[in-house]
Design an enzyme around this catalytic site. Sequence first.
Site, PDB file in Angstrom:
ATOM      1  N   GLU A  11       0.835  -1.196   0.000  1.00 14.38           N
ATOM      2  CA  GLU A  11       0.000   0.000   0.000  1.00 14.38           C
ATOM      3  C   GLU A  11       0.873   1.251   0.000  1.00 14.38           C
ATOM      4  OE1 GLU A  11      -3.574  -2.193   2.491  1.00 14.38           O
ATOM      5  OE2 GLU A  11      -2.692  -0.400   3.353  1.00 14.38           O
ATOM      6  N   CYS A  70       3.519   8.550   0.514  1.00 14.94           N
ATOM      7  CA  CYS A  70       4.017   7.706   1.600  1.00 14.94           C
ATOM      8  C   CYS A  70       4.295   6.325   1.006  1.00 14.94           C
ATOM      9  CB  CYS A  70       2.965   7.635   2.703  1.00 14.94           C
ATOM     10  SG  CYS A  70       3.402   6.523   4.047  1.00 14.94           S
ATOM     11  N   CYS A 108       6.499  -6.398   8.184  1.00 13.49           N
ATOM     12  CA  CYS A 108       7.527  -5.769   8.999  1.00 13.49           C
ATOM     13  C   CYS A 108       7.821  -6.697  10.164  1.00 13.49           C
ATOM     14  CB  CYS A 108       7.012  -4.430   9.535  1.00 13.49           C
ATOM     15  SG  CYS A 108       8.206  -3.518  10.538  1.00 13.49           S
ATOM     16  N   CYS A 112       6.012  -3.401  16.605  1.00 14.91           N
ATOM     17  CA  CYS A 112       5.448  -2.306  17.407  1.00 14.91           C
ATOM     18  C   CYS A 112       3.994  -2.626  17.733  1.00 14.91           C
ATOM     19  CB  CYS A 112       5.545  -0.973  16.665  1.00 14.91           C
ATOM     20  SG  CYS A 112       7.246  -0.466  16.355  1.00 14.91           S
ATOM     21  N   CYS A 156       0.856  -1.034  15.716  1.00 11.96           N
ATOM     22  CA  CYS A 156       0.943  -0.876  14.259  1.00 11.96           C
ATOM     23  C   CYS A 156       0.413  -2.103  13.512  1.00 11.96           C
ATOM     24  CB  CYS A 156       2.389  -0.611  13.859  1.00 11.96           C
ATOM     25  SG  CYS A 156       2.602  -0.339  12.091  1.00 11.96           S
ATOM     26  N   GLY A 162       6.696  -1.494   6.753  1.00  3.68           N
ATOM     27  CA  GLY A 162       8.109  -1.863   6.756  1.00  3.68           C
ATOM     28  C   GLY A 162       8.974  -0.927   7.567  1.00  3.68           C
ATOM     29  N   GLU A 163      10.156  -1.432   7.937  1.00  3.03           N
ATOM     30  CA  GLU A 163      11.158  -0.619   8.628  1.00  3.03           C
ATOM     31  C   GLU A 163      12.261  -0.341   7.599  1.00  3.03           C
ATOM     32  OE1 GLU A 163      11.952   1.188  11.277  1.00  3.03           O
ATOM     33  OE2 GLU A 163      13.949   1.340  10.413  1.00  3.03           O
ATOM     34  N   SER A 223      11.578   7.352   8.087  1.00  2.00           N
ATOM     35  CA  SER A 223      11.179   7.163   9.481  1.00  2.00           C
ATOM     36  C   SER A 223      11.678   5.807   9.975  1.00  2.00           C
ATOM     37  CB  SER A 223       9.645   7.225   9.565  1.00  2.00           C
ATOM     38  OG  SER A 223       9.216   6.992  10.879  1.00  2.00           O
ATOM     39  N   SER A 232      10.820   7.263  15.466  1.00  2.00           N
ATOM     40  CA  SER A 232       9.604   6.897  16.185  1.00  2.00           C
ATOM     41  C   SER A 232       9.973   6.737  17.648  1.00  2.00           C
ATOM     42  CB  SER A 232       9.029   5.591  15.619  1.00  2.00           C
ATOM     43  OG  SER A 232       8.638   5.797  14.287  1.00  2.00           O
ATOM     44  N   LEU A 233       9.705   7.784  18.413  1.00  2.00           N
ATOM     45  CA  LEU A 233      10.145   7.809  19.811  1.00  2.00           C
ATOM     46  C   LEU A 233       9.051   7.230  20.714  1.00  2.00           C
ATOM     47  CD1 LEU A 233      12.288   8.718  21.861  1.00  2.00           C
ATOM     48  CD2 LEU A 233      11.380  11.035  21.702  1.00  2.00           C
ATOM     49  N   ASN A 243      -3.844   5.856  15.998  1.00  4.43           N
ATOM     50  CA  ASN A 243      -4.997   5.354  15.244  1.00  4.43           C
ATOM     51  C   ASN A 243      -5.259   3.930  15.703  1.00  4.43           C
ATOM     52  OD1 ASN A 243      -5.311   7.634  13.409  1.00  4.43           O
ATOM     53  ND2 ASN A 243      -3.317   7.000  12.631  1.00  4.43           N
ATOM     54  N   CYS A 295      -1.498   6.669   9.629  1.00  2.12           N
ATOM     55  CA  CYS A 295      -0.323   6.021  10.231  1.00  2.12           C
ATOM     56  C   CYS A 295      -0.692   4.731  10.933  1.00  2.12           C
ATOM     57  CB  CYS A 295       0.304   6.929  11.279  1.00  2.12           C
ATOM     58  SG  CYS A 295       0.920   8.438  10.598  1.00  2.12           S
TER      59      CYS A 295
HETATM   60  N1  SAH Z   1       9.055   1.540  10.519  1.00  3.94           N
HETATM   61  C1  SAH Z   1       9.075   2.971  10.476  1.00  3.94           C
HETATM   62  C2  SAH Z   1       7.877   3.546   9.704  1.00  3.94           C
HETATM   63  C3  SAH Z   1       6.594   3.326  10.416  1.00  3.94           C
HETATM   64  S1  SAH Z   1       5.153   4.226  10.020  1.00  3.94           S
HETATM   65  C4  SAH Z   1       9.096   3.518  11.883  1.00  3.94           C
HETATM   66  O1  SAH Z   1       8.930   2.766  12.824  1.00  3.94           O
HETATM   67  O2  SAH Z   1       9.288   4.719  12.054  1.00  3.94           O
HETATM   68  C5  SAH Z   1       5.354   5.868  10.448  1.00  3.94           C
HETATM   69  C6  SAH Z   1       4.928   6.272  11.865  1.00  3.94           C
HETATM   70  O3  SAH Z   1       3.604   5.864  12.227  1.00  3.94           O
HETATM   71  C7  SAH Z   1       5.854   5.703  12.918  1.00  3.94           C
HETATM   72  O4  SAH Z   1       6.224   6.728  13.798  1.00  3.94           O
HETATM   73  C8  SAH Z   1       4.973   4.695  13.605  1.00  3.94           C
HETATM   74  O5  SAH Z   1       5.424   4.408  14.887  1.00  3.94           O
HETATM   75  C9  SAH Z   1       3.639   5.383  13.568  1.00  3.94           C
HETATM   76  N2  SAH Z   1       2.509   4.508  13.811  1.00  3.94           N
HETATM   77  C10 SAH Z   1       2.434   3.174  13.615  1.00  3.94           C
HETATM   78  N3  SAH Z   1       1.220   2.722  13.960  1.00  3.94           N
HETATM   79  C11 SAH Z   1       0.512   3.797  14.373  1.00  3.94           C
HETATM   80  C12 SAH Z   1      -0.816   3.967  14.839  1.00  3.94           C
HETATM   81  N4  SAH Z   1      -1.647   2.928  14.940  1.00  3.94           N
HETATM   82  N5  SAH Z   1      -1.202   5.211  15.164  1.00  3.94           N
HETATM   83  C13 SAH Z   1      -0.371   6.267  15.029  1.00  3.94           C
HETATM   84  N6  SAH Z   1       0.878   6.163  14.596  1.00  3.94           N
HETATM   85  C14 SAH Z   1       1.328   4.936  14.278  1.00  3.94           C
END
Ligand code: SAH
Length: 372
Positions: free
Chosen positions: A93, A106, A113, A117, A120, A160-161, A192, A215-216, A291, A334
């Site tokens: 996607e 995006c 992945c 997390c 996600c 993906g990462e 990211s 992604s902190l 989300n 996201c």
């Molecule tokens: N693998 C990468 C890209 C991830 S997507 C990473 O970890 O950064 C981009 C952002 O969306 C990341 O900061 C991720 O942590 C965040 N994200 C993932 N799931 C989410 C959700 N359900 N709600 C809000 N942000 C989310």
Amino acid sequence: MDRIDIKSLTFDELSEQVRALGLPAYRAGQIYQWLHVKRASSFDEMSSLPQSLREQLAGQFELITLRQAEVLVSAIDGTRKYLFALPDGNVIESVLMRYRHGNSVCVSSQVGCRMGCRFCASTLDGLVRNLRPSEMLDQVYRIGLDIGERISNVVVMGSGEPLDNYDNLLRFIRLLSDECGLHISQRNITVSTCGLVPQMRKLAEEGLQITLALSLHAESDATRRKLMPVAVRYPLSEVLDACHTYYGRTGRRVTFEYSLVRGVNDGTAQAAALARLLKDQHGHVNLIPVNPIKERDYVQSERKSVEAFKNQLEKSGINVTIRREMGRDVNGACGQLRRSYLHPQGPEDGAKRRQRAEQGSAQRTRPAEKEG
Ligand code: SAH
């Protein structure tokens, strides 16, 4: 022998291939332009090349082109979520977001992945495979052609990462920003990461001008470990030190992404701790109300907690923005992108079927019935 993936070759590599075939050097420039500027989807389209050469190229090289399986258009903000079928049947996607400052795509970097997390959707089924540079590029190419407008920004924030697919990612960035290709400014490209420290350090040395987003999502190691398994491997001190180095080596400010989860990481005391953690960093915080995904019970922070969190950070002198949510009604926001597989009757899996059933307001367009 496998045919060479021609769209993943740099100009120098393509020139080398052209030379090895005994062709004049100018052919490399022509072919590169057909691939990366005109974004041809087959050798047949390359009308300035003799027919015999097109056939020779088709025998030697593979031209990876994604097939647009479906487009979902958000009724709320016009965001377009694309489902692209890869040559092996996997479906990924990509999302087009339209902003006043331009069109942003995006991009996904892997099928699935393996980072796990907790909040996600992209990681629910684990990693299937890495995307090739050509497969990342073609997400941008197909969308640009589909809307007939220039793409000015690219964020590698789909499934993906990206730093877990490092070499392909680097090649993708170099091809995407190449002045003989689509020439998207590196300053308009954001990668990211969940915080893979060795790769972040390596990226700092590549001489690129891209933006790094981390992604902190937490103010302490304890909170971060609840949300992100990767936090067990790399403590915050190391991750933030790598961010500091990235800024030092590139002069590019880091974006700290912080998804707010009700009752987990959204307290004002946590905001104060976050401000202390980031006080020596050159960057800004981007807050994303989480989300919800149906497989987990995480709940979005209340609006007033989001505001209080933001105010607390600002009071402590931290730059902060709240991310505008785009494409929620097409599950394009996201963390809502998930994998699927192409079956004869179309891209479908259990999750997708449920997702389909849930889509009330969104319009769905198949390529044949796409709006002009
Ligand atoms: N693998 C990468 C890209 C991830 S997507 C990473 O970890 O950064 C981009 C952002 O969306 C990341 O900061 C991720 O942590 C965040 N994200 C993932 N799931 C989410 C959700 N359900 N709600 C809000 N942000 C989310």
